[in-house]
Design a protein around this motif. Sequence first.
Motif, PDB file in Angstrom:
ATOM      1  N   VAL A  62      40.383  34.728  37.311  1.00  0.00           N
ATOM      2  CA  VAL A  62      40.113  34.352  38.704  1.00  0.00           C
ATOM      3  C   VAL A  62      39.799  35.596  39.538  1.00  0.00           C
ATOM      4  CG1 VAL A  62      42.558  34.376  39.403  1.00  0.00           C
ATOM      5  CG2 VAL A  62      40.941  32.875  40.600  1.00  0.00           C
ATOM      6  N   LEU A  63      38.795  35.388  40.436  1.00  0.00           N
ATOM      7  CA  LEU A  63      38.426  36.437  41.406  1.00  0.00           C
ATOM      8  C   LEU A  63      38.521  35.774  42.760  1.00  0.00           C
ATOM      9  CD1 LEU A  63      37.134  39.214  42.196  1.00  0.00           C
ATOM     10  CD2 LEU A  63      34.886  38.121  41.853  1.00  0.00           C
ATOM     11  N   GLN A  64      39.350  36.327  43.634  1.00  0.00           N
ATOM     12  CA  GLN A  64      39.491  35.683  44.942  1.00  0.00           C
ATOM     13  C   GLN A  64      39.499  36.724  46.062  1.00  0.00           C
ATOM     14  OE1 GLN A  64      43.129  33.654  43.521  1.00  0.00           O
ATOM     15  NE2 GLN A  64      44.240  34.739  45.167  1.00  0.00           N
ATOM     16  N   VAL A  81      49.411  39.037  43.539  1.00  0.00           N
ATOM     17  CA  VAL A  81      50.469  39.992  43.183  1.00  0.00           C
ATOM     18  C   VAL A  81      49.908  40.970  42.160  1.00  0.00           C
ATOM     19  CG1 VAL A  81      52.722  40.238  42.066  1.00  0.00           C
ATOM     20  CG2 VAL A  81      52.304  38.351  43.659  1.00  0.00           C
ATOM     21  N   VAL A  82      50.071  42.229  42.456  1.00  0.00           N
ATOM     22  CA  VAL A  82      49.594  43.239  41.509  1.00  0.00           C
ATOM     23  C   VAL A  82      50.668  43.416  40.428  1.00  0.00           C
ATOM     24  CG1 VAL A  82      48.951  45.673  41.255  1.00  0.00           C
ATOM     25  CG2 VAL A  82      48.210  44.385  43.268  1.00  0.00           C
ATOM     26  N   ALA A 110      45.225  42.538  39.718  1.00  0.00           N
ATOM     27  CA  ALA A 110      44.935  43.877  40.257  1.00  0.00           C
ATOM     28  C   ALA A 110      44.067  43.727  41.518  1.00  0.00           C
ATOM     29  CB  ALA A 110      44.192  44.699  39.200  1.00  0.00           C
ATOM     30  N   MET A 111      44.142  44.678  42.419  1.00  0.00           N
ATOM     31  CA  MET A 111      43.270  44.697  43.603  1.00  0.00           C
ATOM     32  C   MET A 111      42.107  45.628  43.292  1.00  0.00           C
ATOM     33  SD  MET A 111      44.584  42.698  45.883  1.00  0.00           S
ATOM     34  CE  MET A 111      43.508  43.149  47.253  1.00  0.00           C
ATOM     35  N   ALA A 118      42.528  38.451  38.639  1.00  0.00           N
ATOM     36  CA  ALA A 118      43.659  38.220  37.707  1.00  0.00           C
ATOM     37  C   ALA A 118      43.156  37.661  36.388  1.00  0.00           C
ATOM     38  CB  ALA A 118      44.663  37.255  38.323  1.00  0.00           C
ATOM     39  N   ALA A 119      43.846  38.060  35.323  1.00  0.00           N
ATOM     40  CA  ALA A 119      43.556  37.470  33.995  1.00  0.00           C
ATOM     41  C   ALA A 119      44.892  36.988  33.414  1.00  0.00           C
ATOM     42  CB  ALA A 119      42.949  38.514  33.061  1.00  0.00           C
ATOM     43  N   GLY A 120      44.815  35.863  32.734  1.00  0.00           N
ATOM     44  CA  GLY A 120      46.087  35.354  32.138  1.00  0.00           C
ATOM     45  C   GLY A 120      45.831  34.619  30.839  1.00  0.00           C
TER      46      GLY A 120
END
Lengths: 432, 229
Positions: A62-64, A81-82, A110-111, A118-120
């Motif tokens: 996700v990219l937000q 959250v980083v 990460a910012m 985020a990757a999960g």
Amino acid sequence: MAVVFAAMYWLIGAQLHSHLESSVAAELAEFSSEWEARGFDGLRDIVRHHAEEVRDADAIFVLQSLDGTVIAGNARGISPVVGHRTLAHREVAAEPAVGDADDTFYVAGAMLGDYFVAAGESDEEVDEIQDILIKGFGIALLATTVLSLAAGVLLSRRMQARIKGIRAALERVAAGDLKQVIPGSDARDDVGEVVGLVNTTVRDLRIVMDSVQQISNDIAHDLKRPLGRLQSQLALAYDGAKSGNDIQQPLADALAQTRDIQRVFEALLRIAQIESGARRAKFRPVDIAALLGDLYETFEPVATDASRKLLLVRGEPATINGDEELLTQLFANLLENGICHTPEGSTITLGMEVTKLAVRAWVSDNGAGISDADRELITQRFYRSDKSRAVGGSGLGLSLVAAVASLHDAKLEFADNHPGLIVSVTFRRVMI
Amino acid sequence: MSVLLIEDDLEVVESIRAALTARGSVVEVIGDGASALKHLSLTKYDVIIADRMLPVRSGLEVVKDMRERGDGTPVLFLTALGGLDDRVEGLEAGADDYLVKPFEYAELIARLEALVRRTKQDSAPTHYRVADLELDLLNRTATRANAKISLQAKEFKLLAVLAQHEGKTLTRAMLLERVWGFHFDPRTSVVETHISRLRAKVDRPFSFPLIHTIRGAGYSLYVAPDNPT
């Protein structure tokens, strides 16, 4: 085994997890380098590209923007959250229907500039592998249990068969057959070793028994010729002496003494022969009731003449396997003991009782009885409770009784008759 | 009586020969089993005494061989003291009686005479008469002077054995074996007691006795010469 498995389970779980973590970290690093190379467009493209490649809803990308709007990816907006954390399926899934609701996701964020990426990855695989492990362990445990049970049964069967063979042989040894060799001494285990030792003992015992028998045979053999000569010379002298001559009575007495010596030899040799067990080959069915009836008829007048009373408790016909001649001698000896070792006026009873499997015959009297100490020793050769030896007899009568009883596997018991002595012999009954 | 003695023990041979010759028997001696068998195919005897232990062929083999050839000459088997099985084996091989060494001459002679008598009878009779005593073995009845005598089983058997050997001596041992099946010497006076009971029934109520004590030997049933028959 369970400990090994628990360790394996934990190690494999940890390994898989660290693999998961490094894979997520690698994806995030890829995003970061794309951002540095191509800026926002590059970042957006690669997130979109990754998200499109996901088939099984087991990974999220996700990219937000900072306000939480999803720009690209296959997940709903998550709090920026980083660092890494674990999120439930419902917290990340773009559509609740896709993916497994029980899954949890390992997510790293990460910012990059003003954007949160985020990757999960789902830990579904870890769970599955751990599941497989548990199932595998279960099957292995079951198989091992079944196999070891089967092996145990097989081994114990084999051991049981061995023990059975050993026991049967030992029973024959106990019954007096010292020629038995107990099977299984060639097995290279503890049992085989014990059997080997028992065999050696039995063999040594046989050698001792044989030599004892040989010695008594030798003695009797060496002495019987001079005894015969003595007897015939005395007989000739007796015949030659004139009737009424002073020497005739002493000669008759001497002749009687040689007969007594012969009787003792005969009894000793007979006992040795009975104990050798060879007579067993000549066993025939014998009706104990008829045998006792005959003996009663024989000894009743003898007892009466000796001022004793002989009674018979008759039993129903009952057959045992035995040697009639020796059984006759056994009960004759017991009856004669009863007649000779009780005071005048005593009553001696010859009786029997029959049960389904056994025949018990007994001779009892109401005389003085014997002490407990004597009861233990009474069947030993030449043992007499009467130390003065005032009452005649060879001291071999009960040894012969014991030998004949043992030859027949019969139980010989001496008990208090309150008052007097009761001697009973219990035989195994033979059913036809 | 002609006797063949098969025995290799010279001492035993001499004493048996002396005892039998003194009674008017003719005794021939052979020292081994094989020669005895050869000799027996040519010569007949009234009775044979065979020792169990013999050189070349045993006494057991001699008896077996004789019987297989159909030679029915009575055989007295001599066995060693305590040889419990020797007797059974000897009798099974075809011997007619046995005697355990050492023995007394009275015993030997009584047994030999009983053997010779036994074979002279073709088949065992079932009826005996001695003076006014009558015995019926089939119906187990005894009468004397036409009066029925009530006897117990053992008493009847004792009287029958005595009657079967009328005029011959039966030793205590012979009676114990034949009447009671005792192959041992009892401590109590079994024979004497039963003889005395039998006398009370068979002799005492009548005018003269039939059962006689043979001193130092045994008992015999006969009519004494000075008694009427």
